[in-house]
Design an enzyme around this catalytic site. Sequence first.
Site, PDB file in Angstrom:
ATOM      1  N   ASP A  57       0.866  -1.178   0.000  1.00 31.63           N
ATOM      2  CA  ASP A  57       0.000   0.000   0.000  1.00 31.63           C
ATOM      3  C   ASP A  57       0.899   1.223   0.000  1.00 31.63           C
ATOM      4  O   ASP A  57       1.687   1.424   0.926  1.00 31.63           O
ATOM      5  CB  ASP A  57      -0.898  -0.013   1.238  1.00 31.63           C
ATOM      6  CG  ASP A  57      -1.858   1.165   1.291  1.00 31.63           C
ATOM      7  OD1 ASP A  57      -1.682   2.126   0.519  1.00 31.63           O
ATOM      8  OD2 ASP A  57      -2.778   1.134   2.122  1.00 31.63           O
ATOM      9  N   TYR A 165      -4.831  17.173  -6.649  1.00 29.57           N
ATOM     10  CA  TYR A 165      -3.998  16.220  -7.385  1.00 29.57           C
ATOM     11  C   TYR A 165      -2.744  16.899  -7.939  1.00 29.57           C
ATOM     12  O   TYR A 165      -1.619  16.416  -7.730  1.00 29.57           O
ATOM     13  CB  TYR A 165      -4.811  15.606  -8.520  1.00 29.57           C
ATOM     14  CG  TYR A 165      -4.020  14.694  -9.434  1.00 29.57           C
ATOM     15  CD1 TYR A 165      -3.621  13.438  -9.008  1.00 29.57           C
ATOM     16  CD2 TYR A 165      -3.679  15.092 -10.726  1.00 29.57           C
ATOM     17  CE1 TYR A 165      -2.898  12.592  -9.835  1.00 29.57           C
ATOM     18  CE2 TYR A 165      -2.971  14.255 -11.570  1.00 29.57           C
ATOM     19  CZ  TYR A 165      -2.576  13.002 -11.119  1.00 29.57           C
ATOM     20  OH  TYR A 165      -1.859  12.183 -11.945  1.00 29.57           O
ATOM     21  N   LYS A 169       1.152  16.213  -6.843  1.00 30.47           N
ATOM     22  CA  LYS A 169       2.127  15.707  -7.824  1.00 30.47           C
ATOM     23  C   LYS A 169       3.352  16.625  -7.897  1.00 30.47           C
ATOM     24  O   LYS A 169       4.483  16.164  -8.044  1.00 30.47           O
ATOM     25  CB  LYS A 169       1.471  15.564  -9.200  1.00 30.47           C
ATOM     26  CG  LYS A 169       0.639  14.309  -9.356  1.00 30.47           C
ATOM     27  CD  LYS A 169       1.493  13.059  -9.234  1.00 30.47           C
ATOM     28  CE  LYS A 169       0.744  11.790  -9.537  1.00 30.47           C
ATOM     29  NZ  LYS A 169       1.592  10.581  -9.455  1.00 30.47           N
ATOM     30  N   THR A 200      -6.752   5.781 -19.924  1.00 31.86           N
ATOM     31  CA  THR A 200      -6.996   4.794 -18.882  1.00 31.86           C
ATOM     32  C   THR A 200      -8.475   4.826 -18.502  1.00 31.86           C
ATOM     33  O   THR A 200      -9.210   5.749 -18.863  1.00 31.86           O
ATOM     34  CB  THR A 200      -6.158   5.097 -17.634  1.00 31.86           C
ATOM     35  OG1 THR A 200      -6.512   6.397 -17.140  1.00 31.86           O
ATOM     36  CG2 THR A 200      -4.673   5.086 -17.967  1.00 31.86           C
TER      37      THR A 200
END
Length: 270
Positions: A57, A165, A169, A200
């Site tokens: 994880d 996000y 990043k 994706t």
Amino acid sequence: MAVTVVIGASRGIGYQFIKTLAAEKNSTVIATARDPTALQAKVNADNISNTHVVEADLTSYSSLTAAAKTTSPLVSGQIDHLVINGAYLSSTGGMNPTDFAHNPTLFLDELHKSDQANVAGPLFAINAFLPLLRAGNGKKVTYVSSGTADGPETLAVQLSNSVPYSTSKAGGNIVIAKFAAELRGEGFLFLSIAPGGVATETLMDTSKFTEDEKAKFQSMFARMMEKYPEWKGPITPVESVKRILDVVANAKVEQSGQFLSYWGNTTEWL
């Protein structure tokens, strides 16, 4: 024999890393996932050889150290390349900074989850596998980042959405640069690489977005196509992974710590 560990290999780009790397001659892949049983079933169904599936994880340091301990006897105590692909993609992708004006709790919650996976995650993973990397010959670490974490690109294409996000990043990129700075004398190559716009399941599934969010994404794609008129839309995971691996293969140790696109530069992100 080249040994690669792929963190976050259960689907999308991560799973394609397994398929691409395992097909190479004299290659061994360690593929990690939070649900190793499901990943092992996919690997078996696709007849992918030279691959070991290990539970890990990305948000848990103890889980990653346990994965490294499990990996060691499988690869004689050494690996050549660590690929950190796992990430948390915030559910607030369609929201701009001002959209959080009246919902600070949502922002803080999503930022915390993003930072756990996308900032703390690479630090945990690298520290866990560092002894095996030091014993190997390749000494390569690749962090799969995002073009949305680049400041100039954000301004050029008006990428105002995906705040948690993108922010996380960018933080992950700095973590990679910090490792490169600390371990510069050991011959490591640390790279953050944006994979481009990839088709994706996560990117192509628009069912979770509101009509307003869909409109924002359509506007964003229009601006992207204006800057990149030759762009034909999201590429396949196969093409993305090939380009990422080409960038790694052609990079020099002097570039360690850089944030690059899948073209190997800092100007073309699609």
